[in-house]
Design a protein around this motif. Structure first.
Motif, PDB file in Angstrom:
ATOM      1  N   TYR A 113       0.886  -0.919  -0.081  1.00  0.00           N
ATOM      2  CA  TYR A 113      -0.163   0.053   0.044  1.00  0.00           C
ATOM      3  C   TYR A 113       0.840   1.077  -0.183  1.00  0.00           C
ATOM      4  CZ  TYR A 113      -4.217   2.747   1.380  1.00  0.00           C
ATOM      5  OH  TYR A 113      -5.379   3.513   1.248  1.00  0.00           O
ATOM      6  N   PRO A 114       1.258   1.816  -1.266  1.00  0.00           N
ATOM      7  CA  PRO A 114       1.953   3.126  -1.208  1.00  0.00           C
ATOM      8  C   PRO A 114       1.542   4.087   0.011  1.00  0.00           C
ATOM      9  CG  PRO A 114       1.612   2.256  -3.441  1.00  0.00           C
ATOM     10  CD  PRO A 114       0.798   1.454  -2.412  1.00  0.00           C
ATOM     11  N   ARG A 115       2.421   4.780   0.455  1.00  0.00           N
ATOM     12  CA  ARG A 115       2.162   5.772   1.380  1.00  0.00           C
ATOM     13  C   ARG A 115       1.389   7.122   0.591  1.00  0.00           C
ATOM     14  NH1 ARG A 115       6.477   9.260   5.131  1.00  0.00           N
ATOM     15  NH2 ARG A 115       6.926   9.878   3.064  1.00  0.00           N
ATOM     16  N   GLU A 116       1.978   7.200  -0.446  1.00  0.00           N
ATOM     17  CA  GLU A 116       1.203   8.401  -1.363  1.00  0.00           C
ATOM     18  C   GLU A 116      -0.232   8.066  -1.613  1.00  0.00           C
ATOM     19  OE1 GLU A 116       4.015   6.532  -2.059  1.00  0.00           O
ATOM     20  OE2 GLU A 116       5.335   8.246  -1.648  1.00  0.00           O
ATOM     21  N   GLU A 117      -0.710   6.868  -1.404  1.00  0.00           N
ATOM     22  CA  GLU A 117      -2.070   6.533  -1.833  1.00  0.00           C
ATOM     23  C   GLU A 117      -2.954   6.566  -0.568  1.00  0.00           C
ATOM     24  OE1 GLU A 117      -2.619   3.017  -4.145  1.00  0.00           O
ATOM     25  OE2 GLU A 117      -1.152   3.587  -5.685  1.00  0.00           O
ATOM     26  N   CYS A 118      -2.232   6.748   0.618  1.00  0.00           N
ATOM     27  CA  CYS A 118      -3.019   6.557   1.879  1.00  0.00           C
ATOM     28  C   CYS A 118      -3.627   7.872   2.136  1.00  0.00           C
ATOM     29  CB  CYS A 118      -1.815   6.370   2.906  1.00  0.00           C
ATOM     30  SG  CYS A 118      -2.555   6.407   4.546  1.00  0.00           S
ATOM     31  N   PRO A 119      -4.905   7.602   2.683  1.00  0.00           N
ATOM     32  CA  PRO A 119      -5.784   8.943   2.782  1.00  0.00           C
ATOM     33  C   PRO A 119      -5.278   9.725   4.098  1.00  0.00           C
ATOM     34  CG  PRO A 119      -6.825   7.220   3.484  1.00  0.00           C
ATOM     35  CD  PRO A 119      -5.723   6.635   2.649  1.00  0.00           C
ATOM     36  N   VAL A 120      -4.599   9.198   5.109  1.00  0.00           N
ATOM     37  CA  VAL A 120      -4.049   9.877   6.127  1.00  0.00           C
ATOM     38  C   VAL A 120      -2.611  10.737   5.539  1.00  0.00           C
ATOM     39  CG1 VAL A 120      -3.032   9.587   8.355  1.00  0.00           C
ATOM     40  CG2 VAL A 120      -4.604   8.120   7.681  1.00  0.00           C
ATOM     41  N   PHE A 121      -2.079  10.198   4.760  1.00  0.00           N
ATOM     42  CA  PHE A 121      -0.665  10.630   4.061  1.00  0.00           C
ATOM     43  C   PHE A 121      -1.102  12.204   3.313  1.00  0.00           C
ATOM     44  CE2 PHE A 121       2.679  11.641   1.101  1.00  0.00           C
ATOM     45  CZ  PHE A 121       3.829  11.688   2.036  1.00  0.00           C
ATOM     46  N   LYS A 122      -2.283  11.655   2.502  1.00  0.00           N
ATOM     47  CA  LYS A 122      -2.782  12.985   1.510  1.00  0.00           C
ATOM     48  C   LYS A 122      -3.392  14.171   2.587  1.00  0.00           C
ATOM     49  CE  LYS A 122      -3.981   9.991  -2.361  1.00  0.00           C
ATOM     50  NZ  LYS A 122      -5.217   9.665  -3.203  1.00  0.00           N
ATOM     51  N   ALA A 123      -3.978  13.819   3.564  1.00  0.00           N
ATOM     52  CA  ALA A 123      -4.603  14.920   4.512  1.00  0.00           C
ATOM     53  C   ALA A 123      -3.656  15.544   5.021  1.00  0.00           C
ATOM     54  CB  ALA A 123      -5.509  14.234   5.554  1.00  0.00           C
ATOM     55  N   ALA A 124      -2.521  14.999   5.526  1.00  0.00           N
ATOM     56  CA  ALA A 124      -1.313  15.648   6.236  1.00  0.00           C
ATOM     57  C   ALA A 124      -0.446  16.452   5.191  1.00  0.00           C
ATOM     58  CB  ALA A 124      -0.289  14.578   6.860  1.00  0.00           C
ATOM     59  N   THR A 125      -0.621  15.954   3.947  1.00  0.00           N
ATOM     60  CA  THR A 125       0.437  16.812   2.937  1.00  0.00           C
ATOM     61  C   THR A 125      -0.097  17.795   2.191  1.00  0.00           C
ATOM     62  OG1 THR A 125       0.401  14.746   1.589  1.00  0.00           O
ATOM     63  CG2 THR A 125       2.441  15.027   3.145  1.00  0.00           C
ATOM     64  N   ILE A 126      -1.074  17.240   1.584  1.00  0.00           N
ATOM     65  CA  ILE A 126      -1.829  18.221   0.561  1.00  0.00           C
ATOM     66  C   ILE A 126      -3.444  18.631   0.964  1.00  0.00           C
ATOM     67  CG2 ILE A 126      -0.466  17.546  -1.249  1.00  0.00           C
ATOM     68  CD1 ILE A 126      -2.588  15.715  -2.211  1.00  0.00           C
ATOM     69  N   GLY A 127      -3.692  18.134   2.220  1.00  0.00           N
ATOM     70  CA  GLY A 127      -4.947  18.795   2.836  1.00  0.00           C
ATOM     71  C   GLY A 127      -6.234  18.001   2.151  1.00  0.00           C
ATOM     72  N   ILE A 128      -6.138  16.888   1.682  1.00  0.00           N
ATOM     73  CA  ILE A 128      -7.266  16.237   1.148  1.00  0.00           C
ATOM     74  C   ILE A 128      -7.706  15.400   2.083  1.00  0.00           C
ATOM     75  CG2 ILE A 128      -8.387  14.612  -0.566  1.00  0.00           C
ATOM     76  CD1 ILE A 128      -5.953  15.367  -2.422  1.00  0.00           C
ATOM     77  N   GLY A 129      -9.260  15.803   2.709  1.00  0.00           N
ATOM     78  CA  GLY A 129      -9.939  15.137   3.591  1.00  0.00           C
ATOM     79  C   GLY A 129     -10.636  13.925   3.021  1.00  0.00           C
ATOM     80  N   ALA A 130     -10.973  12.780   3.696  1.00  0.00           N
ATOM     81  CA  ALA A 130     -11.447  11.728   3.373  1.00  0.00           C
ATOM     82  C   ALA A 130     -12.533  10.951   4.373  1.00  0.00           C
ATOM     83  CB  ALA A 130     -10.568  10.764   2.586  1.00  0.00           C
ATOM     84  N   ARG A 131     -13.251  10.139   3.815  1.00  0.00           N
ATOM     85  CA  ARG A 131     -14.128   9.372   4.873  1.00  0.00           C
ATOM     86  C   ARG A 131     -13.780   8.039   4.121  1.00  0.00           C
ATOM     87  NH1 ARG A 131     -17.080  10.583   8.953  1.00  0.00           N
ATOM     88  NH2 ARG A 131     -18.853   9.110   9.604  1.00  0.00           N
ATOM     89  N   VAL A 132     -13.378   6.939   4.940  1.00  0.00           N
ATOM     90  CA  VAL A 132     -12.828   5.736   4.518  1.00  0.00           C
ATOM     91  C   VAL A 132     -13.431   4.916   5.028  1.00  0.00           C
ATOM     92  CG1 VAL A 132     -10.991   4.486   3.930  1.00  0.00           C
ATOM     93  CG2 VAL A 132     -10.564   6.869   3.876  1.00  0.00           C
ATOM     94  N   THR A 133     -13.902   3.528   4.543  1.00  0.00           N
ATOM     95  CA  THR A 133     -14.474   2.377   5.181  1.00  0.00           C
ATOM     96  C   THR A 133     -13.701   1.384   4.908  1.00  0.00           C
ATOM     97  OG1 THR A 133     -16.755   3.726   4.746  1.00  0.00           O
ATOM     98  CG2 THR A 133     -16.643   1.214   5.330  1.00  0.00           C
ATOM     99  N   GLY A 134     -13.664   0.366   5.970  1.00  0.00           N
ATOM    100  CA  GLY A 134     -13.069  -1.005   5.843  1.00  0.00           C
ATOM    101  C   GLY A 134     -11.865  -1.130   5.188  1.00  0.00           C
TER     102      GLY A 134
END
Length: 269
Positions: free
Chosen positions: A213-234
């Motif tokens: 699972y590349p870190r660059e695709e992780c929603p947490v990493f995206k939120a921290a670095t470029i400010g993209i929020g997300a709601r993730v399930t499962g």
């Protein structure tokens, strides 16, 4: 750092005065009197005040004429005098050359303030004790700020640990900045094993099918670095022992100011 620099500067000026005669002594006297932001107090071997600079006058409210000849306990709170804190400080300076402390002191008016100080033992070339110098600076504002910061941190930790869901934060580089007890219970890592480390590499490194699972695709990493929020399930979370945890509730990942991201994760029921 600035206080340490001024103290070292003071010590060098004192050594120069001891070696240079009357002219150097006069330069040293002017130097000490010019330290308006620092109280500089000289004590004899009986701990009585023998010199009191303008900074001490401003900080404590006693003039030099009022302070000179009095015991060094003049600047201590009554409770510290009763418990012998001043004696411990003198003993520490005699034993090791200097004694550092941060404590409450008292002004002539009775008002208290928090100060950072260093007591240094003065000795001649043969090692005989000549007296002591005490240098202090008022750090009351900093002290109150640190107390308030500690209170807020404790309050935050209590709030986080009372939550049933796992909550953690990451900085702009994906390093974990805080975790609550639910996260450590779920993952099996200690707080020290998580704080300061790449939490994606520790617990979010592979997908359920075993592919990386590349870190660059992780929603947490995206939120921290470029400010993209997300709601993730499962999504799959990996424990320290190699087992996995599938979260069956949605997780909120959002940007927190400019400091990183917050992830909220519900455990498997």
């Amino acid at each position: 750092a600035s206080q340490r620099y001024r103290i070292d500067e003071f010590q060098m000026a004192r050594v120069e005065a001891e070696r240079g005669g009357r002219e150097s002594e006069e330069r040293f006297r002017r130097f000490v009197d010019g330290l308006h932001d620092y109280a500089v107090i000289f004590l004899d071997t009986d701990s009585r005040i023998v010199r009191w600079n303008s900074g001490a006058e401003a900080l404590f409210g006693w003039t030099a004429d009022e302070a000179i000849g009095r015991p060094g306990t003049l600047i201590f709170t009554p409770e510290d005098v009763e418990s012998g804190e001043h004696k411990k400080e003198i003993h520490g300076a005699i034993e090791t050359g200097r004694a550092e402390d941060e404590r409450w002191h008292v002004r002539k008016s009775g008002e208290r303030f928090f100060a950072s100080g260093i007591l240094t033992a003065l000795r001649d070339e043969s090692g005989e004790l000549l007296g002591f110098t005490k240098i202090l600076r008022d750090i009351t504002r900093r002290h109150y700020a640190e107390v308030e910061r500690e209170r807020l941190l404790n309050e935050r930790h209590a709030l986080l640990d009372s939550a049933g869901e796992g909550i953690f934060g990451v900085d702009l580089h994906g390093r974990c900045t805080f975790v609550n007890a639910a996260v450590t219970d779920m993952l099996g890592f200690t707080v020290d094993e998580l704080i300061g480390h790449d939490i994606h590499a520790l617990a979010h490194h592979h997908r359920a099918d075993g592919t990386p699972y590349p870190r660059e695709e992780c929603p947490v990493f995206k939120a921290a670095t470029i400010g993209i929020g997300a709601r993730v399930t499962g999504e799959l979370i990996w424990r320290k022992d190699g087992s996995s945890l599938l979260t069956n509730n949605s997780r909120t990942v959002k940007k927190l100011r400019r400091s990183g991201a917050l992830q909220r994760k519900w455990p498997t029921k």
